[in-house]
Design a protein around this motif. Structure first.
Motif, PDB file in Angstrom:
ATOM      1  N   PHE A  87       0.831  -1.202   0.000  1.00 16.20           N
ATOM      2  CA  PHE A  87       0.000   0.000   0.000  1.00 16.20           C
ATOM      3  C   PHE A  87       0.868   1.256   0.000  1.00 16.20           C
ATOM      4  CE2 PHE A  87      -2.353   3.341   2.281  1.00 16.20           C
ATOM      5  CZ  PHE A  87      -3.458   3.451   1.456  1.00 16.20           C
ATOM      6  N   PHE A  88       1.904   1.276   0.841  1.00 23.88           N
ATOM      7  CA  PHE A  88       2.811   2.430   0.865  1.00 23.88           C
ATOM      8  C   PHE A  88       3.550   2.574  -0.465  1.00 23.88           C
ATOM      9  CE2 PHE A  88       2.559   2.286   5.590  1.00 23.88           C
ATOM     10  CZ  PHE A  88       2.258   3.616   5.790  1.00 23.88           C
ATOM     11  N   THR A  89       3.910   1.445  -1.075  1.00 19.48           N
ATOM     12  CA  THR A  89       4.561   1.508  -2.386  1.00 19.48           C
ATOM     13  C   THR A  89       3.632   2.140  -3.407  1.00 19.48           C
ATOM     14  OG1 THR A  89       5.812  -0.513  -1.873  1.00 19.48           O
ATOM     15  CG2 THR A  89       5.709   0.151  -4.189  1.00 19.48           C
ATOM     16  N   GLY A  90       2.356   1.762  -3.358  1.00 13.93           N
ATOM     17  CA  GLY A  90       1.379   2.352  -4.266  1.00 13.93           C
ATOM     18  C   GLY A  90       1.230   3.846  -4.055  1.00 13.93           C
ATOM     19  N   LEU A  91       1.233   4.284  -2.800  1.00 13.62           N
ATOM     20  CA  LEU A  91       1.163   5.717  -2.520  1.00 13.62           C
ATOM     21  C   LEU A  91       2.326   6.465  -3.169  1.00 13.62           C
ATOM     22  CD1 LEU A  91       0.163   5.885   1.267  1.00 13.62           C
ATOM     23  CD2 LEU A  91      -1.245   6.543  -0.684  1.00 13.62           C
ATOM     24  N   VAL A  92       3.512   5.894  -3.057  1.00 13.64           N
ATOM     25  CA  VAL A  92       4.693   6.540  -3.633  1.00 13.64           C
ATOM     26  C   VAL A  92       4.599   6.580  -5.150  1.00 13.64           C
ATOM     27  CG1 VAL A  92       7.190   6.364  -3.916  1.00 13.64           C
ATOM     28  CG2 VAL A  92       6.165   5.927  -1.685  1.00 13.64           C
ATOM     29  N   CYS A 276      -3.809  -3.785  -2.714  1.00 12.36           N
ATOM     30  CA  CYS A 276      -3.217  -2.736  -1.868  1.00 12.36           C
ATOM     31  C   CYS A 276      -2.352  -1.786  -2.689  1.00 12.36           C
ATOM     32  CB  CYS A 276      -2.382  -3.375  -0.761  1.00 12.36           C
ATOM     33  SG  CYS A 276      -3.342  -4.267   0.472  1.00 12.36           S
ATOM     34  N   LEU A 277      -1.582  -2.336  -3.619  1.00 10.77           N
ATOM     35  CA  LEU A 277      -0.716  -1.513  -4.462  1.00 10.77           C
ATOM     36  C   LEU A 277      -1.539  -0.563  -5.322  1.00 10.77           C
ATOM     37  CD1 LEU A 277       2.329  -1.194  -5.330  1.00 10.77           C
ATOM     38  CD2 LEU A 277       1.766  -2.699  -7.237  1.00 10.77           C
ATOM     39  N   CYS A 278      -2.557  -1.116  -6.001  1.00 15.25           N
ATOM     40  CA  CYS A 278      -3.402  -0.286  -6.864  1.00 15.25           C
ATOM     41  C   CYS A 278      -4.212   0.721  -6.057  1.00 15.25           C
ATOM     42  CB  CYS A 278      -4.336  -1.178  -7.684  1.00 15.25           C
ATOM     43  SG  CYS A 278      -3.490  -2.203  -8.901  1.00 15.25           S
ATOM     44  N   GLY A 279      -4.688   0.285  -4.868  1.00 16.54           N
ATOM     45  CA  GLY A 279      -5.451   1.204  -4.030  1.00 16.54           C
ATOM     46  C   GLY A 279      -4.612   2.376  -3.571  1.00 16.54           C
TER      47      GLY A 279
END
Length: 293
Positions: A87-92, A276-279
């Motif tokens: 999830f944090f990776t997706g945010l970045v 989580c990544l896409c979200g």
């Protein structure tokens, strides 16, 4: 900007600051308030007062994020570390297009020259390399000891060490991609600080915990003021190159936070990590687009 929105963004930044290896500065970039934040933090009382509607809810949210969610973040990393990192990776990743547009669209008489473009690329590579260096430091320290720690006896030497760690941690925290908590962990005070926070809610340990946290709080305040002034100077003098460095830092963050093969071990793990990544990416991308417009 709506005070409630700023409060929620502050909570997110405060949560990130609790986690060694996750940068509160990165989330400030993700939420598209990084420039406003570093420019608002100053020793100029008039400027602070003029920015009160921005700073008060944001700083209140950061404090709430640290106080109320330090335990929640620990639980998420304890039970769902791979998904949380995805999830944090997706945010970045979702915030990178915005920073890329800032790095190349700021008016400058040299934006079309080859040397200027090369200098931007070199700045981005430098930021990326710095993140790889800090990821190596992160791998050499223990993240798990705080859960079973007790409050140490207070002494002048310990208070000074906690203060210095707060100063350096806050300065580093402002830089996107670099974790202030990681610096405090390396300096040996993270466990003390993270253990003292929940101890504030117990009458038996409140005074002891408060005396341990006060030097850190003062150090963090001084570090924020000095670090924000430095970043603000660079954003005003060399904005293209500053954003290029930030772009490299974000790219390095995505590489270091992503859990790698752990996310692909089983089909359910892969699917949950993809969600989580896409979200995270969608949240960062569309929120940054709405703030920019």
């Amino acid at each position: 900007m709506n005070s409630l929105v700023l409060l929620l963004k502050g909570i997110g930044i405060g949560m990130a600051n609790v986690i060694p290896g996750v940068s509160g500065g990165t989330l400030a970039v993700v939420f598209n308030i990084y420039d406003a934040f570093v420019n608002a933090i100053t020793l100029n009382v008039k400027k602070l007062w003029a920015n009160r509607k921005f700073l008060v809810p944001l700083l209140a949210g950061m404090a709430l994020g640290v106080l109320l969610f330090s335990k929640l973040v620990s639980v998420l990393y304890g039970h769902f570390p791979v998904q949380t990192n995805c999830f944090f990776t997706g945010l970045v990743l979702g915030s990178i297009p915005l920073i890329f547009s800032y790095a190349r669209s700021i008016p400058s008489g040299k934006t079309g020259s080859v040397p200027f473009v090369i200098s931007l690329v070199l700045c981005a590579l430098a930021g990326f390399a710095v993140l790889l260096f800090f990821s190596q430091l992160e791998g050499s320290v223990d993240r798990t000891s705080a859960a079973h720690s007790i409050l140490p006896p207070l002494s002048a030497a310990l208070a000074f060490r906690i203060f210095i760690a707060g100063v350096f941690g806050a300065v580093v925290m402002i830089v996107p991609g670099i974790s202030g908590s990681l610096i405090m962990l390396i300096m040996g005070v993270y466990t003390i600080v993270i253990t003292s926070i929940p101890a504030l809610f117990s009458p038996q340990t409140f005074t002891h915990a408060l005396l341990l946290l006060l030097p850190n709080g003062i150090g963090v305040l001084l570090g924020l003021l000095s670090g924000a002034r430095m970043i603000s100077f660079f954003l005003k003098k060399i904005p293209n190159h500053t954003y290029a460095v930030i772009l490299g830092l974000l790219g390095g963050s995505a590489v270091t936070i992503f859990p790698g093969a752990k996310a692909l071990e089983t089909v359910p793990a892969m699917l949950s990590c993809l969600v989580c990544l896409c979200g995270g990416a969608a949240l960062a991308y569309f929120s940054s687009r709405s703030e920019k417009s």
